[in-house]
Design a protein around this motif. Sequence first.
Motif, PDB file in Angstrom:
ATOM      1  N   ALA A  72     -14.010  -4.337  13.963  1.00  0.00           N
ATOM      2  CA  ALA A  72     -14.181  -4.343  13.037  1.00  0.00           C
ATOM      3  C   ALA A  72     -13.656  -5.263  12.286  1.00  0.00           C
ATOM      4  O   ALA A  72     -11.757  -4.698  12.288  1.00  0.00           O
ATOM      5  CB  ALA A  72     -14.409  -2.744  11.738  1.00  0.00           C
ATOM      6  N   LEU A  73     -14.186  -5.956  11.567  1.00  0.00           N
ATOM      7  CA  LEU A  73     -12.733  -7.145  10.834  1.00  0.00           C
ATOM      8  C   LEU A  73     -13.564  -6.730   9.299  1.00  0.00           C
ATOM      9  O   LEU A  73     -14.277  -6.514   9.339  1.00  0.00           O
ATOM     10  CB  LEU A  73     -13.220  -8.476  10.706  1.00  0.00           C
ATOM     11  N   ILE A  74     -12.686  -6.495   8.599  1.00  0.00           N
ATOM     12  CA  ILE A  74     -12.624  -6.152   7.086  1.00  0.00           C
ATOM     13  C   ILE A  74     -12.468  -7.261   6.232  1.00  0.00           C
ATOM     14  O   ILE A  74     -11.864  -7.977   6.405  1.00  0.00           O
ATOM     15  CB  ILE A  74     -11.710  -5.475   6.259  1.00  0.00           C
ATOM     16  N   CYS A  75     -14.005  -7.089   6.089  1.00  0.00           N
ATOM     17  CA  CYS A  75     -14.170  -8.327   4.570  1.00  0.00           C
ATOM     18  C   CYS A  75     -13.549  -7.790   3.580  1.00  0.00           C
ATOM     19  O   CYS A  75     -12.828  -6.693   3.323  1.00  0.00           O
ATOM     20  CB  CYS A  75     -15.222  -8.198   4.355  1.00  0.00           C
ATOM     21  N   ARG A  76     -13.537  -9.423   2.890  1.00  0.00           N
ATOM     22  CA  ARG A  76     -12.496  -9.138   1.238  1.00  0.00           C
ATOM     23  C   ARG A  76     -13.163  -9.835   0.101  1.00  0.00           C
ATOM     24  O   ARG A  76     -13.483 -11.203   0.393  1.00  0.00           O
ATOM     25  CB  ARG A  76     -11.127 -10.182   1.355  1.00  0.00           C
ATOM     26  N   SER A  77     -13.367  -9.890  -1.181  1.00  0.00           N
ATOM     27  CA  SER A  77     -14.672 -10.188  -1.903  1.00  0.00           C
ATOM     28  C   SER A  77     -13.699 -10.444  -2.823  1.00  0.00           C
ATOM     29  O   SER A  77     -12.155  -9.646  -3.577  1.00  0.00           O
ATOM     30  CB  SER A  77     -15.148  -8.969  -2.542  1.00  0.00           C
ATOM     31  N   ASN A  78     -14.267 -11.279  -4.053  1.00  0.00           N
ATOM     32  CA  ASN A  78     -13.459 -11.517  -5.538  1.00  0.00           C
ATOM     33  C   ASN A  78     -13.861 -10.643  -5.867  1.00  0.00           C
ATOM     34  O   ASN A  78     -12.663 -10.267  -6.985  1.00  0.00           O
ATOM     35  CB  ASN A  78     -13.963 -12.837  -5.414  1.00  0.00           C
ATOM     36  N   ASN A  79     -14.401  -9.006  -5.600  1.00  0.00           N
ATOM     37  CA  ASN A  79     -15.245  -8.390  -6.879  1.00  0.00           C
ATOM     38  C   ASN A  79     -14.243  -7.681  -6.922  1.00  0.00           C
ATOM     39  O   ASN A  79     -13.725  -6.697  -5.887  1.00  0.00           O
ATOM     40  CB  ASN A  79     -16.332  -8.259  -6.844  1.00  0.00           C
ATOM     41  N   PRO A  80     -13.173  -6.961  -7.519  1.00  0.00           N
ATOM     42  CA  PRO A  80     -12.260  -5.706  -7.372  1.00  0.00           C
ATOM     43  C   PRO A  80     -13.463  -4.737  -6.696  1.00  0.00           C
ATOM     44  O   PRO A  80     -12.926  -3.462  -6.227  1.00  0.00           O
ATOM     45  CB  PRO A  80     -12.020  -5.960  -8.942  1.00  0.00           C
ATOM     46  N   LYS A  81     -14.455  -4.314  -7.016  1.00  0.00           N
ATOM     47  CA  LYS A  81     -15.224  -3.276  -6.554  1.00  0.00           C
ATOM     48  C   LYS A  81     -15.952  -3.056  -5.232  1.00  0.00           C
ATOM     49  O   LYS A  81     -15.091  -2.253  -4.869  1.00  0.00           O
ATOM     50  CB  LYS A  81     -16.035  -2.756  -7.492  1.00  0.00           C
ATOM     51  N   ARG A  82     -15.754  -4.488  -5.069  1.00  0.00           N
ATOM     52  CA  ARG A  82     -16.581  -4.481  -3.959  1.00  0.00           C
ATOM     53  C   ARG A  82     -15.655  -3.931  -2.883  1.00  0.00           C
ATOM     54  O   ARG A  82     -15.359  -4.126  -1.326  1.00  0.00           O
ATOM     55  CB  ARG A  82     -17.173  -5.600  -3.187  1.00  0.00           C
ATOM     56  N   ARG A  83     -14.170  -4.948  -3.597  1.00  0.00           N
ATOM     57  CA  ARG A  83     -13.003  -4.891  -2.341  1.00  0.00           C
ATOM     58  C   ARG A  83     -12.701  -3.437  -1.868  1.00  0.00           C
ATOM     59  O   ARG A  83     -12.652  -3.309  -1.061  1.00  0.00           O
ATOM     60  CB  ARG A  83     -11.499  -5.412  -2.826  1.00  0.00           C
ATOM     61  N   ARG A  84     -13.141  -2.445  -3.284  1.00  0.00           N
ATOM     62  CA  ARG A  84     -12.687  -1.384  -2.995  1.00  0.00           C
ATOM     63  C   ARG A  84     -13.665  -0.597  -1.782  1.00  0.00           C
ATOM     64  O   ARG A  84     -13.545   0.474  -1.365  1.00  0.00           O
ATOM     65  CB  ARG A  84     -12.473   0.127  -4.064  1.00  0.00           C
ATOM     66  N   GLU A  85     -15.364  -1.294  -2.158  1.00  0.00           N
ATOM     67  CA  GLU A  85     -16.071  -0.477  -1.149  1.00  0.00           C
ATOM     68  C   GLU A  85     -15.521  -0.973   0.193  1.00  0.00           C
ATOM     69  O   GLU A  85     -15.279  -0.127   1.007  1.00  0.00           O
ATOM     70  CB  GLU A  85     -17.279  -1.573  -1.596  1.00  0.00           C
ATOM     71  N   ALA A  86     -14.929  -1.665   0.335  1.00  0.00           N
ATOM     72  CA  ALA A  86     -14.254  -2.512   1.708  1.00  0.00           C
ATOM     73  C   ALA A  86     -13.154  -1.664   2.458  1.00  0.00           C
ATOM     74  O   ALA A  86     -13.076  -1.215   3.347  1.00  0.00           O
ATOM     75  CB  ALA A  86     -13.848  -4.028   1.579  1.00  0.00           C
ATOM     76  N   ALA A  87     -12.097  -1.304   1.927  1.00  0.00           N
ATOM     77  CA  ALA A  87     -11.336  -0.596   1.864  1.00  0.00           C
ATOM     78  C   ALA A  87     -11.621   1.052   2.525  1.00  0.00           C
ATOM     79  O   ALA A  87     -11.345   1.112   3.185  1.00  0.00           O
ATOM     80  CB  ALA A  87     -10.004  -0.526   0.867  1.00  0.00           C
ATOM     81  N   SER A  88     -13.194   1.613   1.082  1.00  0.00           N
ATOM     82  CA  SER A  88     -13.290   2.631   1.890  1.00  0.00           C
ATOM     83  C   SER A  88     -13.921   2.319   3.001  1.00  0.00           C
ATOM     84  O   SER A  88     -14.020   4.147   3.802  1.00  0.00           O
ATOM     85  CB  SER A  88     -14.111   3.452   0.591  1.00  0.00           C
ATOM     86  N   MET A  89     -14.405   1.573   3.561  1.00  0.00           N
ATOM     87  CA  MET A  89     -15.192   1.114   5.113  1.00  0.00           C
ATOM     88  C   MET A  89     -14.289   0.971   5.549  1.00  0.00           C
ATOM     89  O   MET A  89     -14.279   1.766   7.092  1.00  0.00           O
ATOM     90  CB  MET A  89     -16.120   0.258   4.565  1.00  0.00           C
TER      91      MET A  89
END
Length: 268
Positions: A72-89
């Motif tokens: 799995a490659l973890i993605c990175r968004s400009n949106n801080p909330k979406r970054r938290r989603e990726a970190a949680s995943m």
Amino acid sequence: MSPKYTHAIVARISEALLESGPFDLKLAKRQHEQYCTLLREIGLDVIELPPDDMLPEGVFVENCAVICNGVALICRSNNPKRRREAASMAIILKKELDIPVIEMEDPHARLDGGDVLFTGREFFIGISGSTNEEGARAVAMAYPEYPVTPIRVNGSKRLKYYVTMAGPDVLCVSKSAPCQEIVKRMEREASFTYQKLTLPEETAANMLYINGTIVHRSPTEIPDAYKTLKEKIDIPTRNINISEFSQYSSGLTSSCLLLRRWKSIRSI
């Protein structure tokens, strides 16, 4: 050369999704439950994550990661909330599911899973408002065994809103001008040759191809495309109405992460 999937990761809808705009929450949740049921009916083990009010768009799990060949490659968004989603995943994939995780090293890299189309032979990466060239390079570094081609996507949509897979080496596209422009770029840059399934409605281009079955939107959502699919498709198909909960996403692909596991997965 289509990947075979054994599992789908989904996340139940949080009431915080109302931050995205007005919609019928009860209907959205009911449609999402039907979506999960359909994935199970076509043979996938579905891992359902609980809703998280801190992650309003958490139901759209595709944003979080790209999973290929068990990594799995973890993605990175400009949106801080979406970054938290990726970190949680990333935590769930690594600690609960025992899937190796790659974090992007370049701090400038931006990547959204909705911009990543894997054909089974190569990757196309949509360069959009959510994904940049550095993000595309991260995919190439994570999966060096496959060609990786960046494709410019204009506007606010992600690549898989416009193009998905409709079978082995078959691209599903629409007649819309933006989609046709993207497909022409893809055909020029592709390392392999693909057939095309062209549908009238733009939203019809977003479908799931899972282990020999096509999952597409319901005839009430895509009436013209539904007729075309009935005429042209000779493999199993299923349809589902996702009109409510998909208003703020790319559609069918955005609400699950598909993967293949050889080992059993511990329940979450």
